[in-house]
Design a protein around this motif. Sequence first.
Motif, PDB file in Angstrom:
ATOM      1  N   GLU A   1     -11.054  25.793  -1.734  1.00 30.94           N
ATOM      2  CA  GLU A   1      -9.970  24.934  -1.276  1.00 30.94           C
ATOM      3  C   GLU A   1     -10.532  23.606  -0.801  1.00 30.94           C
ATOM      4  OE1 GLU A   1      -7.185  25.313   2.472  1.00 30.94           O
ATOM      5  OE2 GLU A   1      -6.454  26.611   0.846  1.00 30.94           O
ATOM      6  N   LEU A   2      -9.806  22.554  -1.073  1.00 33.98           N
ATOM      7  CA  LEU A   2     -10.184  21.213  -0.623  1.00 33.98           C
ATOM      8  C   LEU A   2      -9.043  20.646   0.206  1.00 33.98           C
ATOM      9  CD1 LEU A   2     -11.835  18.504  -0.732  1.00 33.98           C
ATOM     10  CD2 LEU A   2     -10.523  17.970  -2.801  1.00 33.98           C
ATOM     11  N   SER A   3      -9.377  20.064   1.347  1.00 38.19           N
ATOM     12  CA  SER A   3      -8.368  19.369   2.144  1.00 38.19           C
ATOM     13  C   SER A   3      -8.973  18.067   2.658  1.00 38.19           C
ATOM     14  CB  SER A   3      -7.891  20.230   3.314  1.00 38.19           C
ATOM     15  OG  SER A   3      -8.944  20.446   4.233  1.00 38.19           O
ATOM     16  N   PHE A   4      -8.110  17.104   2.930  1.00 36.43           N
ATOM     17  CA  PHE A   4      -8.565  15.820   3.467  1.00 36.43           C
ATOM     18  C   PHE A   4      -7.389  15.130   4.141  1.00 36.43           C
ATOM     19  CE2 PHE A   4      -7.408  15.274  -0.980  1.00 36.43           C
ATOM     20  CZ  PHE A   4      -6.526  14.200  -0.963  1.00 36.43           C
ATOM     21  N   ASP A   5      -7.705  14.232   5.062  1.00 34.91           N
ATOM     22  CA  ASP A   5      -6.706  13.392   5.720  1.00 34.91           C
ATOM     23  C   ASP A   5      -6.803  11.985   5.158  1.00 34.91           C
ATOM     24  OD1 ASP A   5      -5.803  15.402   7.590  1.00 34.91           O
ATOM     25  OD2 ASP A   5      -7.702  15.125   8.647  1.00 34.91           O
ATOM     26  N   TYR A   6      -5.654  11.320   5.044  1.00 37.94           N
ATOM     27  CA  TYR A   6      -5.666   9.959   4.505  1.00 37.94           C
ATOM     28  C   TYR A   6      -4.560   9.138   5.152  1.00 37.94           C
ATOM     29  CZ  TYR A   6      -1.654  11.338   1.603  1.00 37.94           C
ATOM     30  OH  TYR A   6      -0.421  11.770   1.166  1.00 37.94           O
ATOM     31  N   ALA A   7      -4.722   7.814   5.077  1.00 34.74           N
ATOM     32  CA  ALA A   7      -3.724   6.889   5.618  1.00 34.74           C
ATOM     33  C   ALA A   7      -3.682   5.653   4.736  1.00 34.74           C
ATOM     34  CB  ALA A   7      -4.072   6.511   7.055  1.00 34.74           C
ATOM     35  N   PHE A   8      -2.460   5.146   4.503  1.00 32.41           N
ATOM     36  CA  PHE A   8      -2.291   4.004   3.595  1.00 32.41           C
ATOM     37  C   PHE A   8      -0.954   3.335   3.874  1.00 32.41           C
ATOM     38  CE2 PHE A   8      -0.649   2.395  -0.552  1.00 32.41           C
ATOM     39  CZ  PHE A   8      -1.590   1.397  -0.765  1.00 32.41           C
ATOM     40  N   ALA A   9      -0.924   2.022   3.731  1.00 36.08           N
ATOM     41  CA  ALA A   9       0.316   1.248   3.873  1.00 36.08           C
ATOM     42  C   ALA A   9       0.312   0.138   2.839  1.00 36.08           C
ATOM     43  CB  ALA A   9       0.430   0.668   5.284  1.00 36.08           C
ATOM     44  N   LYS A  10       1.476  -0.495   2.652  1.00 35.05           N
ATOM     45  CA  LYS A  10       1.551  -1.639   1.749  1.00 35.05           C
ATOM     46  C   LYS A  10       1.758  -2.910   2.563  1.00 35.05           C
ATOM     47  CE  LYS A  10       6.445  -0.713   0.664  1.00 35.05           C
ATOM     48  NZ  LYS A  10       7.409  -0.528  -0.422  1.00 35.05           N
ATOM     49  N   PRO A  11       1.295  -4.055   2.064  1.00 34.12           N
ATOM     50  CA  PRO A  11       1.342  -5.287   2.858  1.00 34.12           C
ATOM     51  C   PRO A  11       2.702  -5.980   2.867  1.00 34.12           C
ATOM     52  CG  PRO A  11       0.242  -5.682   0.779  1.00 34.12           C
ATOM     53  CD  PRO A  11       0.532  -4.223   0.828  1.00 34.12           C
ATOM     54  N   THR A  12       3.536  -5.730   1.875  1.00 35.81           N
ATOM     55  CA  THR A  12       4.862  -6.337   1.808  1.00 35.81           C
ATOM     56  C   THR A  12       5.857  -5.263   1.380  1.00 35.81           C
ATOM     57  OG1 THR A  12       4.723  -6.984  -0.519  1.00 35.81           O
ATOM     58  CG2 THR A  12       3.796  -8.528   1.101  1.00 35.81           C
ATOM     59  N   SER A  13       7.099  -5.659   1.286  1.00 35.24           N
ATOM     60  CA  SER A  13       8.127  -4.711   0.844  1.00 35.24           C
ATOM     61  C   SER A  13       8.084  -4.477  -0.656  1.00 35.24           C
ATOM     62  CB  SER A  13       9.516  -5.226   1.246  1.00 35.24           C
ATOM     63  OG  SER A  13       9.753  -6.502   0.654  1.00 35.24           O
ATOM     64  N   ASP A  14       7.285  -5.283  -1.373  1.00 31.64           N
ATOM     65  CA  ASP A  14       7.193  -5.127  -2.821  1.00 31.64           C
ATOM     66  C   ASP A  14       6.539  -3.796  -3.183  1.00 31.64           C
ATOM     67  OD1 ASP A  14       8.264  -7.651  -3.032  1.00 31.64           O
ATOM     68  OD2 ASP A  14       6.323  -8.647  -3.238  1.00 31.64           O
ATOM     69  N   ALA A  15       6.864  -3.311  -4.356  1.00 30.35           N
ATOM     70  CA  ALA A  15       6.241  -2.081  -4.843  1.00 30.35           C
ATOM     71  C   ALA A  15       4.766  -2.325  -5.133  1.00 30.35           C
ATOM     72  CB  ALA A  15       6.954  -1.594  -6.096  1.00 30.35           C
ATOM     73  N   VAL A  16       3.954  -1.317  -4.889  1.00 30.45           N
ATOM     74  CA  VAL A  16       2.530  -1.407  -5.201  1.00 30.45           C
ATOM     75  C   VAL A  16       2.176  -0.300  -6.183  1.00 30.45           C
ATOM     76  CG1 VAL A  16       1.891  -2.486  -3.013  1.00 30.45           C
ATOM     77  CG2 VAL A  16       1.933   0.016  -3.200  1.00 30.45           C
TER      78      VAL A  16
END
Length: 680
Positions: free
Chosen positions: A493-508
């Motif tokens: 089994e593999l697990s990990f924590d991650y965090a991410f956001a986008k800089p504007t309301s535009d789609a990324v």
Amino acid sequence: MKKLLLFSLLSLTAFAYAQQYCGTDEMHYKMYADRPGIAKKVFQNHLQLEAFTKAYTANNKGKSRAALYTIPVVFHVIHINGDGNISDAQIHDQMRILNEDYQKLNADTANTITAFKGIAADCQIEFKLAQIDPDGNCTKGITRHYDGRTLVGDHSVKEIIHWDPSMYLNVYVCEEAAGLAGHALLPSAADTISEWDGIVIAHSYVGDIGTGDPSRSVVLTHEIGHYLNLQHVWGGNNVPGYPYLPVNDAGNCAYDDGVTDTPNTIGWSSCNLSHQSCGTLDNVQNFMEYAYCPTMFTEGQKLRMHAALNSSIANRNNLWSAANLVATGVNNPVYCAADFSQDKDLICEGITVQYEDASYNDVSEWNWTFEGGTPATSTDENPTVTYSTAGTYYVKLVSGDGNSYDSITKTSVITVLPSPGIANSLIEGFEGNVLPTQLLPLDEGGYADWSITDSAAVNSNYSLRLNNLDAMAGERNQLTSEVLDLTGISDLELSFDYAFAKPTSDAVTDNFRVWVSKDCGENWAIRKQLNGTSLLTKSDSVIAPFVPTASEWKNSTVSNITASYWTDEFRIMFEFNSGGGNDFYLDNINLYDPNMAGVNLLEERDFRLFPNPTQDVLHLINLKQSSPTSYSIYNCLGELLQSGSFSKQTQINTSELPPGTYLIQFNTIDQSVTKKFNKI
């Protein structure tokens, strides 16, 4: 043909072969929007060139040249690494195809149907890679530039580098070619906008090896036809702001391409050799068609291209001049530099690496030195070398032409990983502010890179951050593990924590992928992909560099790494592909057998330590996460040297321990486990 060509003022012509068709209207309008007022000058150039072509054709029809026209070529590879950074070999393959097509040496000329065999022409034009650059320095006729404009592939790529177009044919290899397969300037427009003179082509349309393909490899042949003043066989028009005639339109019978021996046609994107669209048999196999079965130029097209090469319009008459062939070095290549490449730089023990000489030019001698390799030396041009012992090694090449020699040494050019791998799980929380030796970052020269940060973490002090806000769309950043021996496990089994956001309301378009390999990275299989909303851990956009709070993390689990991958050459790879988003964080990577971590009684396998042997730092992992936990380090005499406490994972400084064998004891309230480690 019966009508005088109405020559198009469209400066950008485009060609797409089988998979991709012409879409130049937008580029047409854009040219006039970007350069208002050019129409008059382009039309004047057109009239001058048409008059010259008419006179040249009348005076040279039926004549044969004693020598070939030689055109110096430079390929500018505009890339963001990955597949778009094509090899020298792929470019050399394209040069071979060009010379075959323009000298009627292409094998498929045998397929030309009988009706057109008699006018299929040896165009007597050859192409050679430049050997001297505009500053008088030696060159292999190939330049490479890391730039995001490759993702568009319009005229802006010519701002990156542009060799004098009166001396060189500039070819730009890009990820995209403005949505097309390729595009070129016709001479009348190239003379007007000289800084746009050249050809842009998508990398997958270069050659028939690498990312190329035989069915697409004639696109550059077609584009050079435009560069030398050939229209599509169904013609064009010369009304500013009006698009090219669309292929396969019934109205095209009223138009002409200015060549007398190419029958009027509506144009075709399919290969039916019996088409008679305008009352006569169509020349579907012409290189200036859109059908996917080209084999020929006609004698009339040959004369038209020769006329362009003898005209001063866009300085095409200087390209093949004796003085320019000397200035660009194409007829007298001189050795000037050693260089090489290889097909792999990270391998396991026992794997063979193919080295390829890239010295230039006119090389005849090679002397290689391979640290750690077998053979250790070689005089072959392109040797193969096997590495049997883990380590990082240099390669040296001395090459020459018998009179002049040069050498190049590339340090740390090949990394060999141990095989079988380390009998260990991958448990990493990035504590200690040092990128662990278990994870190897792949640096492709982009604007973003991985680094340890103490600005955010999950139940700890440190995490791994990718400064993705600085990245260019399309950048790829990878972390690969060392080799792990997973034989004997019962589950994975593999697990990990991650965090991410986008800089504007535009789609990324960013995405994060998890790959696994059972053969030391020779082959990879994807096991997890996060993109769109599944990648976002914060719903609101963040303009400044993103720093996640404790609640702005997500945990992900991968449980589909099947038993076929539980080998002694297992590796895992984490890949982030940039697409306009903010920074990305990764923490608490845990790859382990959950059955081992879930037993009730405290056992030796509940604890991990690495690396073993160690030098300066020893990482301690508590898979069972019993609490409280402490550790004690003893020498072989039973003397206590060091102790401390930890819960889930920590790292300890072993730099002051002398080399030798030590015992480390893990303690809970009522149990203890002892393991051995070595200090080197």
